[in-house]
Scaffold this active site. Structure first.
Site, PDB file in Angstrom:
ATOM      1  N   ARG A 225      11.477   3.237 -11.182  1.00 23.61           N
ATOM      2  CA  ARG A 225      10.546   4.255 -11.665  1.00 23.61           C
ATOM      3  C   ARG A 225       9.966   3.819 -13.010  1.00 23.61           C
ATOM      4  O   ARG A 225      10.673   3.225 -13.829  1.00 23.61           O
ATOM      5  CB  ARG A 225      11.264   5.593 -11.882  1.00 23.61           C
ATOM      6  N   GLU A 254       1.769   7.411 -13.052  1.00 19.14           N
ATOM      7  CA  GLU A 254       1.049   6.987 -11.833  1.00 19.14           C
ATOM      8  C   GLU A 254       0.005   8.011 -11.436  1.00 19.14           C
ATOM      9  O   GLU A 254       0.262   9.210 -11.581  1.00 19.14           O
ATOM     10  CB  GLU A 254       2.064   6.790 -10.692  1.00 19.14           C
ATOM     11  N   HIS A 272       3.031   1.088  -6.143  1.00 21.80           N
ATOM     12  CA  HIS A 272       4.175   1.866  -5.646  1.00 21.80           C
ATOM     13  C   HIS A 272       4.280   1.754  -4.110  1.00 21.80           C
ATOM     14  O   HIS A 272       4.187   2.754  -3.395  1.00 21.80           O
ATOM     15  CB  HIS A 272       4.049   3.335  -6.077  1.00 21.80           C
TER      16      HIS A 272
HETATM   17  C1  8YV Z   1       8.066   6.597  -1.767  1.00 20.47           C
HETATM   18  C2  8YV Z   1       9.991   6.340  -3.456  1.00 20.47           C
HETATM   19  O1  8YV Z   1       7.018   5.738  -2.052  1.00 20.47           O
HETATM   20  O2  8YV Z   1      12.023   6.614  -2.301  1.00 20.47           O
HETATM   21  C3  8YV Z   1      11.419   6.728  -3.344  1.00 20.47           C
HETATM   22  O3  8YV Z   1      11.963   7.154  -4.371  1.00 20.47           O
HETATM   23  O4  8YV Z   1       9.444   6.342  -4.502  1.00 20.47           O
HETATM   24  C4  8YV Z   1       9.262   5.885  -2.261  1.00 20.47           C
HETATM   25  O5  8YV Z   1      10.053   5.622  -1.185  1.00 20.47           O
HETATM   26  C5  8YV Z   1       7.741   7.949  -2.211  1.00 20.47           C
HETATM   27  O6  8YV Z   1       8.760   8.867  -2.065  1.00 20.47           O
HETATM   28  C6  8YV Z   1       6.490   8.443  -1.476  1.00 20.47           C
HETATM   29  O7  8YV Z   1       5.810   9.200  -2.338  1.00 20.47           O
END
Ligand code: 8YV
Length: 308
Positions: A225, A254, A272
């Site tokens: 993150r 983002e 992402h």
């Molecule tokens: C996805 C993610 O891109 O699992 C996560 O924490 O960031 C990703 O798998 C996201 O949840 C989709 O918005």
């Protein structure tokens, strides 16, 4: 009989949306109205935000069904207090995220994006000289966060003859060298991979001090993150040669990406996409639907991170 309401705080994956629309009345925070009674489930994702104020409007809320493993937009303490489960898509995206970690680090070391442009924009054809990269195999890898994804990454990096070290508050693995903190890990790494969860304790764990410890030949890869990295400090380090480069899939705000990172030829940037493969997105959708179905049919909260 009118359908039960379900609330979504994100744009839904098409399969999840089709499943939900057939069985529920789908509402958003904007269309929710004054009465949030009867809503037991919020659909969210890594991008979703579920603050206390939203929970206050939903007296019957029991479950946050999260498309992804990261849930940093959710007020976790409030969920704990209220006994609300946060159900994630654990396990199915591990390999993809680890794969992208390797791909980003390789792309950065071997300058793949700029070499690709070099061929496409004709410089290669004109006999110009491409930039020289740095060897990937054999580097010292440091992994911040040795959970499922960190482990999957470690296994891959071993295949590149890397010495793998890590730091983690909870997990230990005698196979790899453990450092007590991220600064010491950075000091002893050529490539620092960020795989930790975006908890309050980990907020901006990569700060200017850690970047200094990584040093002018060190590289940063973030597949976790954006909030784990002090982005301003990172921009300064990239601009001033404080570190050799950064490969990032995630950003602090983002989809905004700082110009200093975009302009630099020492960064590799992806939007992402770590879990964004056809296969994995289909599995994530399946788990989100299964989580929901299990809750509706048996009142259970599968893959609930708060019950661990
Ligand atoms: C996805 C993610 O891109 O699992 C996560 O924490 O960031 C990703 O798998 C996201 O949840 C989709 O918005």
């Amino acid at each position: 009989m009118s359908k039960k309401r379900i609330l979504s705080v994100v744009k839904l994956n098409p399969e999840v949306e089709a499943y939900v629309k057939e069985r529920y009345e789908l509402v958003t925070p904007d269309t929710l109205g004054m009465d949030g009674g009867g809503i037991e489930v919020i659909l969210s994702s890594g991008k979703g935000r579920v603050p206390k104020e939203l929970m206050d409007r939903l007296p019957d809320l029991k479950m946050i069904d999260n498309f992804g493993v990261g849930y940093d937009g959710v007020d976790v303490n409030e969920c704990r207090k209220r006994g609300i489960g946060i159900c994630v898509t654990a396990g199915v995206l591990t390999e993809d995220v680890a794969d992208l970690g390797v791909a980003l680090a390789l792309a950065l070391c071997r300058r793949i994006p700029s070499s690709d442009s070099f061929v496409r924009d004709g410089r290669y054809g004109k006999g110009q000289k491409a930039t020289t990269g740095t060897k990937f195999s054999g580097k010292r890898a440091g992994i911040a966060g040795l959970g499922r994804i960190g482990h999957a990454l470690a296994r891959r990096l071993e295949g590149f003859s890397m010495r793998v070290a890590y730091t983690d508050r909870y997990c230990t693995d005698d196979k790899y060298q453990r450092y007590p903190d991220i600064k010491t890990l950075a000091q002893n790494s050529d490539i620092l991979f960020i795989c930790a969860a975006a908890t309050v304790q980990n907020h901006r764990m990569v700060n200017s001090e850690v970047l200094r410890a990584l040093g002018p030949s060190g590289m940063l890869v973030n597949i976790a993150r954006g909030s784990l990295v002090d982005e301003k400090a990172l921009c300064d380090a990239i601009t001033n040669g404080g570190i050799a480069g950064a490969a990032l899939d995630v950003y602090e705000n983002e989809p905004e990406v700082p110009q200093a990172l975009i302009k630099s030829d020492r960064t590799v940037l992806t939007p992402h996409i770590a879990s964004n493969t056809r296969e994995t997105r289909a599995l994530m959708a399946k788990v989100v639907i299964e989580n929901l179905r299990t809750f509706e049919e048996r009142g259970e909260l599968p893959n609930n991170v708060l019950s661990r």
